[in-house]
Scaffold this motif. Structure first.
Motif, short mmCIF file in Angstrom:
data_model
loop_
_atom_site.label_atom_id
_atom_site.label_comp_id
_atom_site.label_asym_id
_atom_site.label_seq_id
_atom_site.Cartn_x
_atom_site.Cartn_y
_atom_site.Cartn_z
N ILE A 1 -22.71 46.97 58.10
CA ILE A 1 -23.54 47.14 59.63
C ILE A 1 -22.02 47.39 60.45
O ILE A 1 -21.67 45.89 60.89
CB ILE A 1 -24.24 46.16 60.13
CG1 ILE A 1 -25.36 46.06 59.04
CG2 ILE A 1 -24.80 46.21 61.60
CD1 ILE A 1 -26.83 45.04 58.63
N ALA A 2 -22.44 48.32 61.70
CA ALA A 2 -21.17 47.75 62.63
C ALA A 2 -21.81 47.76 64.21
O ALA A 2 -22.70 47.62 64.15
CB ALA A 2 -20.38 48.62 63.03
N ASP B 1 -22.59 46.78 68.17
CA ASP B 1 -21.60 47.61 69.58
C ASP B 1 -21.03 48.79 69.47
O ASP B 1 -20.79 49.83 70.64
CB ASP B 1 -21.35 46.60 70.23
CG ASP B 1 -22.19 45.30 70.75
OD1 ASP B 1 -23.43 45.52 70.60
OD2 ASP B 1 -21.58 44.33 70.74
N ALA B 2 -20.64 49.18 67.96
CA ALA B 2 -19.72 50.21 68.75
C ALA B 2 -19.71 51.23 66.95
O ALA B 2 -19.22 50.23 66.02
CB ALA B 2 -18.45 50.72 69.39
N ILE B 3 -19.69 52.22 67.19
CA ILE B 3 -19.07 52.91 65.32
C ILE B 3 -17.38 52.68 64.90
O ILE B 3 -16.68 53.32 65.84
CB ILE B 3 -19.34 54.15 65.12
CG1 ILE B 3 -21.38 54.41 65.69
CG2 ILE B 3 -19.48 54.64 64.09
CD1 ILE B 3 -21.47 55.65 66.02
N PRO B 4 -17.44 52.44 64.12
CA PRO B 4 -15.89 52.30 64.01
C PRO B 4 -15.18 54.12 64.12
O PRO B 4 -16.45 54.96 63.57
CB PRO B 4 -15.56 51.20 62.85
CG PRO B 4 -16.82 51.52 62.22
CD PRO B 4 -17.90 51.42 63.08
N GLU B 5 -14.08 54.21 63.89
CA GLU B 5 -12.64 55.33 63.32
C GLU B 5 -13.32 55.99 61.74
O GLU B 5 -13.71 57.18 61.27
CB GLU B 5 -11.98 55.02 63.80
CG GLU B 5 -10.80 56.15 63.65
CD GLU B 5 -9.43 56.30 64.53
OE1 GLU B 5 -8.29 56.77 63.75
OE2 GLU B 5 -9.60 55.20 65.87
N ASN B 6 -13.30 54.50 61.05
CA ASN B 6 -14.00 54.59 59.87
C ASN B 6 -14.52 53.63 59.07
O ASN B 6 -14.20 52.42 59.90
CB ASN B 6 -12.39 55.16 58.88
CG ASN B 6 -12.39 56.69 59.14
OD1 ASN B 6 -10.86 56.47 60.15
ND2 ASN B 6 -12.98 57.69 58.49
N CYS B 7 -15.49 53.35 58.24
CA CYS B 7 -16.17 52.73 58.06
C CYS B 7 -14.91 51.23 57.20
O CYS B 7 -14.43 52.07 56.53
CB CYS B 7 -17.22 53.05 56.55
SG CYS B 7 -17.66 51.53 56.23
N PRO B 8 -14.87 50.11 57.43
CA PRO B 8 -14.28 49.35 57.38
C PRO B 8 -14.52 48.83 55.71
O PRO B 8 -13.04 48.34 54.38
CB PRO B 8 -14.32 47.85 57.87
CG PRO B 8 -15.47 47.91 58.47
CD PRO B 8 -15.51 49.82 59.07
N VAL B 9 -15.22 49.21 55.10
CA VAL B 9 -15.74 48.81 53.92
C VAL B 9 -15.43 50.64 52.20
O VAL B 9 -14.72 50.14 51.86
CB VAL B 9 -17.14 48.23 53.23
CG1 VAL B 9 -17.23 48.54 51.96
CG2 VAL B 9 -16.79 47.46 54.01
#
Length: 164
Positions: free
Chosen positions: A140-141, A143-151
């Motif tokens: 779950i991110a 406020d903003a979608i990350p460039e790539n999922c950190p997981v």
């Protein structure tokens, strides 16, 4: 403390939900293998099991307390899963030589850490946050979608905004 009936209703809800998910998976496999009637039957069974699970949930709604009080228990459970449950499961998978299961348990551990951190954030209920869920791993991110999922490394298009 929940009584035996409440405990049995929780178990029924979990069992029906799990069976429905399993039957949806096997329905897709049966369809792919050309067993269309079997796929239809398993899809119908999954729908029926979801109805049963929903009925159990409706029963339990009248038995649960306030949602804000549940958050601390949920946070503790997520932390315990991340600290003990999933690492032990990951080790079992490693010992068995099942790299796929090992990778899954590693992701589950990271997701539990992510969820516990969100639940421990004191302003999470008051700051008007938006939540975006990775449809690949469940991260779950905020406020903003990350460039790539950190997981799992999923691209932004694999995130879906949580809506009420």
């Amino acid at each position: 403390m929940p009584n035996e009936l409440d405990s049995r209703m929780k178990l029924a809800m979990a069992a029906e939900s799990a069976s429905a998910a399993r039957n949806r998976l096997y329905a897709a496999k049966a369809k792919k293998e050309g067993h269309l009637q079997l796929a239809k039957l398993m899809t119908a069974m999954a729908s029926g099991e979801q109805i049963s699970a929903r009925r159990a949930l409706i029963y339990l709604r009248g038995k649960i307390g306030r949602a804000d009080r549940h958050l601390e228990l949920l946070r503790q459970q997520k932390e315990a899963d991340a600290a003990h449950g999933y690492p032990a499961s990951r080790q079992t998978a490693a010992t068995a030589g099942d790299r796929s299961a090992e990778a899954a348990f590693e992701q589950f551990e990271k997701i539990s850490h992510n969820h516990a951190a969100l639940l421990g954030n004191p302003d999470i209920d008051t700051a008007g946050h938006e939540f975006y869920v990775c449809q690949v791993c469940g991260y779950i991110a905020v406020d903003a979608i990350p460039e790539n999922c950190p997981v799992c490394g999923a691209v932004p298009g694999r995130f879906k905004q949580a809506k009420l």
